[in-house]
Design an enzyme around this catalytic site. Structure first.
Site, PDB file in Angstrom:
ATOM      1  N   ARG A  41      24.292   1.922  12.345  1.00  0.00           N
ATOM      2  CA  ARG A  41      23.205   0.955  11.753  1.00  0.00           C
ATOM      3  C   ARG A  41      21.920   1.049  12.579  1.00  0.00           C
ATOM      4  O   ARG A  41      21.028   1.132  11.649  1.00  0.00           O
ATOM      5  CB  ARG A  41      23.914  -0.416  11.486  1.00  0.00           C
ATOM      6  N   TYR A  82       3.838  -0.128  -9.176  1.00  0.00           N
ATOM      7  CA  TYR A  82       5.264  -0.015  -9.463  1.00  0.00           C
ATOM      8  C   TYR A  82       5.876  -1.361  -9.720  1.00  0.00           C
ATOM      9  O   TYR A  82       5.673  -2.346  -8.587  1.00  0.00           O
ATOM     10  CB  TYR A  82       6.031   0.592  -8.151  1.00  0.00           C
ATOM     11  N   ASP A 117       1.212   2.611  -0.764  1.00  0.00           N
ATOM     12  CA  ASP A 117       2.250   3.431  -1.425  1.00  0.00           C
ATOM     13  C   ASP A 117       2.084   5.041  -1.581  1.00  0.00           C
ATOM     14  O   ASP A 117       1.035   4.965  -2.508  1.00  0.00           O
ATOM     15  CB  ASP A 117       2.753   2.653  -2.275  1.00  0.00           C
ATOM     16  N   LYS A 155      12.067  10.404  -4.359  1.00  0.00           N
ATOM     17  CA  LYS A 155      11.145  11.133  -5.136  1.00  0.00           C
ATOM     18  C   LYS A 155      10.806  12.507  -4.665  1.00  0.00           C
ATOM     19  O   LYS A 155      11.768  13.305  -4.606  1.00  0.00           O
ATOM     20  CB  LYS A 155       9.908  10.321  -5.704  1.00  0.00           C
TER      21      LYS A 155
END
Length: 373
Positions: free
Chosen positions: A47, A99, A171, A196
């Site tokens: 983690r 977005y 972004d 993406k």
């Protein structure tokens, strides 16, 4: 080095124990200690850190020119962790065209928690300046924007943010470091949905943040990354690393095809408007040439009519897959307002295209037959 060489070398480390050319995937969730209870290596538990994730984070930071990179389980997880690093009472300035998941996070999760936010047209620099408050901590840019492909002047917006003591975040998912380097344009942090273009094959979910400086704020985000556990699996990290090797080749090929598709649609009598940074009539053409190395592989088109005409058109396409997301090797098309839901401000006749690696003539012929029927 050129970008393609850098991308390949950043993700290419032969296994020192076996000589394997493809790097191994370290799937272990935990790591052993010796008889003296000392760690055998540098890792305790997956983690907070994992060798496969660490390799991806270093590669992404290198490609964006940053000091430190952090990988997350999705782009939304990356965005959410960044907002979590703020304090109740802080203010975020966000573009009106972005977005849809980003303002949804602010409105539904962080506004009740105590964050405030304002949405502004980032192409209107006077409006940006007047919308920055004393408590603004982040100015969030998205350029080209989703889905209207609006261009933000990153140099100017970052200057306005810094003058107010705020951080400028970009972004960079649509442009990728192949086409745009926000940190070189004085942004402080870059966000990616690695789902993406970085992965490039529509088969892995992921996100990333790259920080220009490994400062106190970056270290706070790193702490939250480990505490929250919103991290990708080692296998997901390995898949994104594999995608990075061909990132430059894919994005440039897809951009060339997108240019041809945009030019075809721009002259079609059934089309009302094409939104694409590569068109000579784009209002921000000079800015695009200044801060981007190419127009990218995303475009939006508004067909004449409304939602019914737009949906009827995409229903006739044979080569485009009707699906959300973007950046994969296959061409996708979606009716964006349907995806965003009933509160969407996106024009009802707008379709968003993610151009893949099919031949440009085949895609254009497919669009032509669908528009002509």
């Amino acid at each position: 080095m050129h970008f393609d060489t850098l991308a390949l070398r950043a993700t290419h480390q032969s296994d020192p124990e076996t000589g394997a050319v493809a790097p191994p995937i370290h799937l272990s969730t935990t790591f052993a200690r010796n008889e003296a209870n000392e760690l055998v290596g540098d890792y305790t538990y997956t983690r907070p850190n994992n060798p496969t994730r660490e390799a991806l984070e270093k590669a992404i930071a290198l490609l964006e020119g940053g000091a430190v990179g952090m990988a997350f389980g999705s782009g939304q997880a990356a965005t959410m962790t960044l907002f979590q690093a703020l304090r109740p009472g802080d203010h975020v300035l966000l573009s009106t065209d972005a977005y849809y998941g980003t303002p949804a996070l602010l409105e539904q999760v962080f506004h009740p928690w105590g964050l405030t936010y304002t949405r502004v047209d980032m192409s209107d620099l006077d409006a940006v300046e007047s919308s920055i408050h004393e408590n603004t901590r982040i100015v969030w840019c998205e350029t080209p924007s989703n889905p209207m492909l609006t261009i933000t002047d990153l140099l100017t917006v970052s200057r306005l943010a810094h003058e107010a003591g705020a951080l400028c975040v970009c972004d960079n998912t649509w442009a990728t470091p192949v086409l745009q380097h926000p940190l070189d344009l004085n942004c402080d942090i870059v966000m990616h949905s690695t789902t993406k273009y970085f992965s490039g094959h529509s088969d892995v979910l992921g996100g990333a943040l790259v920080f220009k400086r490994n400062d106190e704020f970056a270290q706070r985000v790193r702490l939250l990354q480990g505490l929250s556990g919103a991290v990708p699996s080692p296998f997901d990290c390995w898949l994104v690393s594999r995608g990075l090797k061909t990132l430059g080749v894919r994005v440039r090929a897809q951009s060339l095809t997108a240019q041809a598709v945009a030019e075809f649609l721009d002259g079609h009598p059934a089309v009302e408007k094409v939104h694409y940074p590569g068109l000579p009539n784009h209002p921000d053409r000079a800015l695009i040439q200044q801060q981007m190395n190419g127009p990218g592989a995303m475009l939006s088109v508004q067909v004449k009519g409304g939602a019914d005409e737009a949906i009827r058109f995409i229903g006739k396409l044979k080569l485009f897959t009707r699906a959300t997301s973007l950046g994969g090797v296959e061409s996708l098309i979606e009716h964006r307002a349907s995806v965003e839901g009933p509160t969407s401000a996106t024009p009802k006749n707008l379709l968003r295209l993610s151009i893949g690696l099919e031949h440009s003539e085949d895609l254009i012929n497919d669009l032509a037959q669908a528009l002509s029927l």
